[in-house]
Design a protein around this motif. Structure first.
Motif, PDB file in Angstrom:
ATOM      1  N   VAL A  39       0.839  -1.196   0.000  1.00  0.00           N
ATOM      2  CA  VAL A  39       0.000   0.000   0.000  1.00  0.00           C
ATOM      3  C   VAL A  39       0.874   1.247   0.000  1.00  0.00           C
ATOM      4  CG1 VAL A  39      -1.620   1.346   1.408  1.00  0.00           C
ATOM      5  CG2 VAL A  39      -2.011  -1.101   1.037  1.00  0.00           C
ATOM      6  N   ALA A  40       2.000   1.202   0.711  1.00  0.00           N
ATOM      7  CA  ALA A  40       2.902   2.346   0.731  1.00  0.00           C
ATOM      8  C   ALA A  40       3.362   2.708  -0.680  1.00  0.00           C
ATOM      9  CB  ALA A  40       4.107   2.043   1.624  1.00  0.00           C
ATOM     10  N   GLU A  41       3.681   1.705  -1.497  1.00  0.00           N
ATOM     11  CA  GLU A  41       4.094   1.962  -2.880  1.00  0.00           C
ATOM     12  C   GLU A  41       2.926   2.500  -3.701  1.00  0.00           C
ATOM     13  OE1 GLU A  41       7.003   0.437  -5.053  1.00  0.00           O
ATOM     14  OE2 GLU A  41       8.138   1.052  -3.285  1.00  0.00           O
ATOM     15  N   TYR A  42       1.760   1.878  -3.553  1.00  0.00           N
ATOM     16  CA  TYR A  42       0.590   2.346  -4.304  1.00  0.00           C
ATOM     17  C   TYR A  42       0.284   3.806  -3.975  1.00  0.00           C
ATOM     18  CZ  TYR A  42      -0.372  -2.745  -4.568  1.00  0.00           C
ATOM     19  OH  TYR A  42      -0.290  -4.108  -4.751  1.00  0.00           O
ATOM     20  N   ALA A  43       0.295   4.125  -2.668  1.00  0.00           N
ATOM     21  CA  ALA A  43      -0.096   5.465  -2.221  1.00  0.00           C
ATOM     22  C   ALA A  43       0.929   6.517  -2.618  1.00  0.00           C
ATOM     23  CB  ALA A  43      -0.296   5.468  -0.705  1.00  0.00           C
ATOM     24  N   ARG A  44       2.202   6.182  -2.523  1.00  0.00           N
ATOM     25  CA  ARG A  44       3.266   7.151  -2.776  1.00  0.00           C
ATOM     26  C   ARG A  44       3.475   7.393  -4.268  1.00  0.00           C
ATOM     27  NH1 ARG A  44       8.081   8.709   0.113  1.00  0.00           N
ATOM     28  NH2 ARG A  44       7.560   7.213   1.764  1.00  0.00           N
ATOM     29  N   TYR A  45       3.381   6.337  -5.082  1.00  0.00           N
ATOM     30  CA  TYR A  45       3.762   6.447  -6.481  1.00  0.00           C
ATOM     31  C   TYR A  45       2.600   6.286  -7.465  1.00  0.00           C
ATOM     32  CZ  TYR A  45       8.328   5.655  -4.304  1.00  0.00           C
ATOM     33  OH  TYR A  45       9.427   5.738  -3.501  1.00  0.00           O
ATOM     34  N   ASP A  46       1.744   5.287  -7.254  1.00  0.00           N
ATOM     35  CA  ASP A  46       0.772   4.929  -8.287  1.00  0.00           C
ATOM     36  C   ASP A  46      -0.430   5.861  -8.331  1.00  0.00           C
ATOM     37  OD1 ASP A  46       2.569   2.902  -8.605  1.00  0.00           O
ATOM     38  OD2 ASP A  46       1.228   1.289  -7.956  1.00  0.00           O
ATOM     39  N   LEU A  47      -1.046   6.119  -7.185  1.00  0.00           N
ATOM     40  CA  LEU A  47      -2.234   6.974  -7.194  1.00  0.00           C
ATOM     41  C   LEU A  47      -1.919   8.393  -7.663  1.00  0.00           C
ATOM     42  CD1 LEU A  47      -4.446   5.956  -4.145  1.00  0.00           C
ATOM     43  CD2 LEU A  47      -4.078   4.817  -6.337  1.00  0.00           C
ATOM     44  N   PRO A  48      -0.814   9.023  -7.204  1.00  0.00           N
ATOM     45  CA  PRO A  48      -0.504  10.350  -7.749  1.00  0.00           C
ATOM     46  C   PRO A  48      -0.275  10.342  -9.264  1.00  0.00           C
ATOM     47  CG  PRO A  48       0.674  10.002  -5.699  1.00  0.00           C
ATOM     48  CD  PRO A  48       0.068   8.679  -6.070  1.00  0.00           C
ATOM     49  N   ALA A  49       0.322   9.275  -9.792  1.00  0.00           N
ATOM     50  CA  ALA A  49       0.535   9.191 -11.237  1.00  0.00           C
ATOM     51  C   ALA A  49      -0.797   9.099 -11.973  1.00  0.00           C
ATOM     52  CB  ALA A  49       1.415   7.990 -11.568  1.00  0.00           C
ATOM     53  N   ILE A  50      -1.715   8.287 -11.450  1.00  0.00           N
ATOM     54  CA  ILE A  50      -3.049   8.176 -12.061  1.00  0.00           C
ATOM     55  C   ILE A  50      -3.766   9.519 -12.000  1.00  0.00           C
ATOM     56  CG2 ILE A  50      -5.316   7.087 -11.832  1.00  0.00           C
ATOM     57  CD1 ILE A  50      -3.801   4.590 -10.765  1.00  0.00           C
ATOM     58  N   ALA A  51      -3.677  10.196 -10.862  1.00  0.00           N
ATOM     59  CA  ALA A  51      -4.306  11.511 -10.719  1.00  0.00           C
ATOM     60  C   ALA A  51      -3.739  12.497 -11.734  1.00  0.00           C
ATOM     61  CB  ALA A  51      -4.119  12.036  -9.294  1.00  0.00           C
ATOM     62  N   ASP A  52      -2.416  12.501 -11.906  1.00  0.00           N
ATOM     63  CA  ASP A  52      -1.785  13.414 -12.861  1.00  0.00           C
ATOM     64  C   ASP A  52      -2.268  13.144 -14.276  1.00  0.00           C
ATOM     65  OD1 ASP A  52      -0.368  14.601 -10.824  1.00  0.00           O
ATOM     66  OD2 ASP A  52       1.510  13.549 -11.235  1.00  0.00           O
ATOM     67  N   PHE A  53      -2.357  11.870 -14.632  1.00  0.00           N
ATOM     68  CA  PHE A  53      -2.783  11.519 -15.997  1.00  0.00           C
ATOM     69  C   PHE A  53      -4.231  11.925 -16.249  1.00  0.00           C
ATOM     70  CE2 PHE A  53      -4.654   8.274 -18.902  1.00  0.00           C
ATOM     71  CZ  PHE A  53      -4.026   8.701 -20.072  1.00  0.00           C
ATOM     72  N   VAL A  54      -5.111  11.615 -15.314  1.00  0.00           N
ATOM     73  CA  VAL A  54      -6.528  11.957 -15.492  1.00  0.00           C
ATOM     74  C   VAL A  54      -6.703  13.471 -15.530  1.00  0.00           C
ATOM     75  CG1 VAL A  54      -8.814  11.858 -14.418  1.00  0.00           C
ATOM     76  CG2 VAL A  54      -7.371   9.808 -14.490  1.00  0.00           C
ATOM     77  N   ARG A  55      -5.973  14.181 -14.692  1.00  0.00           N
ATOM     78  CA  ARG A  55      -6.068  15.642 -14.707  1.00  0.00           C
ATOM     79  C   ARG A  55      -5.535  16.206 -16.024  1.00  0.00           C
ATOM     80  NH1 ARG A  55      -3.638  16.442 -10.184  1.00  0.00           N
ATOM     81  NH2 ARG A  55      -1.628  17.057 -11.056  1.00  0.00           N
ATOM     82  N   GLU A  56      -4.469  15.612 -16.554  1.00  0.00           N
ATOM     83  CA  GLU A  56      -3.945  16.046 -17.846  1.00  0.00           C
ATOM     84  C   GLU A  56      -4.963  15.830 -18.957  1.00  0.00           C
ATOM     85  OE1 GLU A  56      -0.048  14.997 -20.567  1.00  0.00           O
ATOM     86  OE2 GLU A  56      -1.388  13.391 -19.929  1.00  0.00           O
ATOM     87  N   GLN A  57      -5.626  14.675 -18.940  1.00  0.00           N
ATOM     88  CA  GLN A  57      -6.555  14.324 -20.017  1.00  0.00           C
ATOM     89  C   GLN A  57      -7.876  15.087 -19.934  1.00  0.00           C
ATOM     90  OE1 GLN A  57      -5.695  12.056 -22.605  1.00  0.00           O
ATOM     91  NE2 GLN A  57      -3.710  12.436 -21.631  1.00  0.00           N
TER      92      GLN A  57
END
Length: 322
Positions: A111-129
């Protein structure tokens, strides 16, 4: 990988019409985690005959699950419901789940990896699109990961317009794990495995990396805490100001209502609402851990409340609970 993003490599791996819905599947390779092989699948749902999109909503599945929790092959689920209501729906799949391939260090995912790296990346991509800050809806472990991302400061108001947590808690006590030799023995046993089989233990269609289980042992052991070596996520949740909806169910034996309520109350700085589903509250069922989102009763009694929350950042007056 040919990229459809300026942030990091992204491939559009599928673009289909599914009845009245359009379904675009992207595979992201953010390259932000220590394991650079991590790739994440995100499915975008919209109405086939309406190219314009509404507010973005990201759905996060729980443990032993995948995108089908939100979106069945027949086009049934909270995802299609929200898409038909005009939302821009994004269904994320965690590492090794569904269309997301297993990364090289899959065994050590956490969960630490998901929270630190994956969710922010998904948020950035969706916000970009989309050009908009997305809403998030998480179930079970998906909700726990969202709570960790918010409490750890990895995501904030620039990443989440609101957050809805279903069946999410961290306070249920497992007394045997408070006995150090028992916890040590469990850790030693788990380290011999690569993953935990959802099918074998009848928990769901997917496997979970053993790293997530080991992490849970750390949270629940004697003097354990909800956090990692660097940050106390539980303490950090008190500073979060993102609007929050926490939903629990009377019939949820896995994540009981009192524990979900305790996590909700930790978000003391956020505009927040708590919803308990059950007959005593006027619902037709006590619901269960899965049934609160996947059932005929949920379609008519819960999904409309999710839609209302996403539009208004609050529950209807008659559904508000202390």
């Amino acid at each position: 990988m040919q990229s459809s993003s300026e942030l990091f490599p992204v491939a559009l791996i599928s673009a289909e019409y599914r009845g009245d819905l359009s379904e675009d599947v992207y595979r992201l390779k953010p390259g932000r985690a220590p394991d650079f092989s991590v790739e994440l699948a995100v499915t975008r749902l919209g109405l086939a005959d309406q190219p314009s999109r509404g507010q973005p909503v990201i759905l996060l599945h729980g443990s032993f699950s995948n995108r089908r929790f939100w979106y069945s092959p027949r086009g049934i689920g909270l995802g299609p419901y929200l898409a038909r209501a005009g939302f821009d729906v994004w269904v994320a799949e965690m590492r090794g789940h569904g269309l997301s391939p297993r990364n090289q260090a899959y065994k050590h995912n956490s969960v630490a990896e998901y929270a630190r790296y994956d969710l922010p990346a998904i948020a950035d991509f969706v916000r970009e699109q989309t050009g908009q800050v997305p809403h998030w809806v998480g179930h079970s472990l998906g909700g726990t990961t969202l709570a960790a991302a918010l409490g750890g400061g990895y995501m904030g108001e620039q990443d989440a317009a609101s957050v809805a947590l279903f069946g999410t808690q961290i306070s249920r006590i497992y007394w045997p794990l408070k006995v150090p030799p028992v916890e040590w023995g469990g850790r030693l046993l788990l380290k011999g495995f690569h993953h935990i089989s959802g099918a074998r233990f009848k928990r769901g269609p997917e496997d979970e990396p053993v790293g997530v289980a080991l992490e849970s042992l750390r949270w629940h052991r004697l003097f354990g805490r909800f956090g990692d070596a660097e940050r106390d996520w539980w303490a950090g949740m008190a500073e979060v100001q993102v609007p929050l909806l926490a939903v629990s169910a009377t019939g949820d034996l896995q994540d009981p209502a009192w524990a979900c309520r305790k996590l909700f109350e930790q978000f003391v700085s956020a505009p927040r609402s708590f919803l308990l589903l059950g007959r005593e509250r006027g619902y037709s069922s006590d619901f269960g851990h899965i049934e609160m989102l996947v059932s005929k009763e949920a379609q008519s009694e819960v999904w409309p409340l999710v839609e209302y929350w996403l539009r208004e950042r609050q529950l209807p007056a008659e559904k508000q609970q202390d």
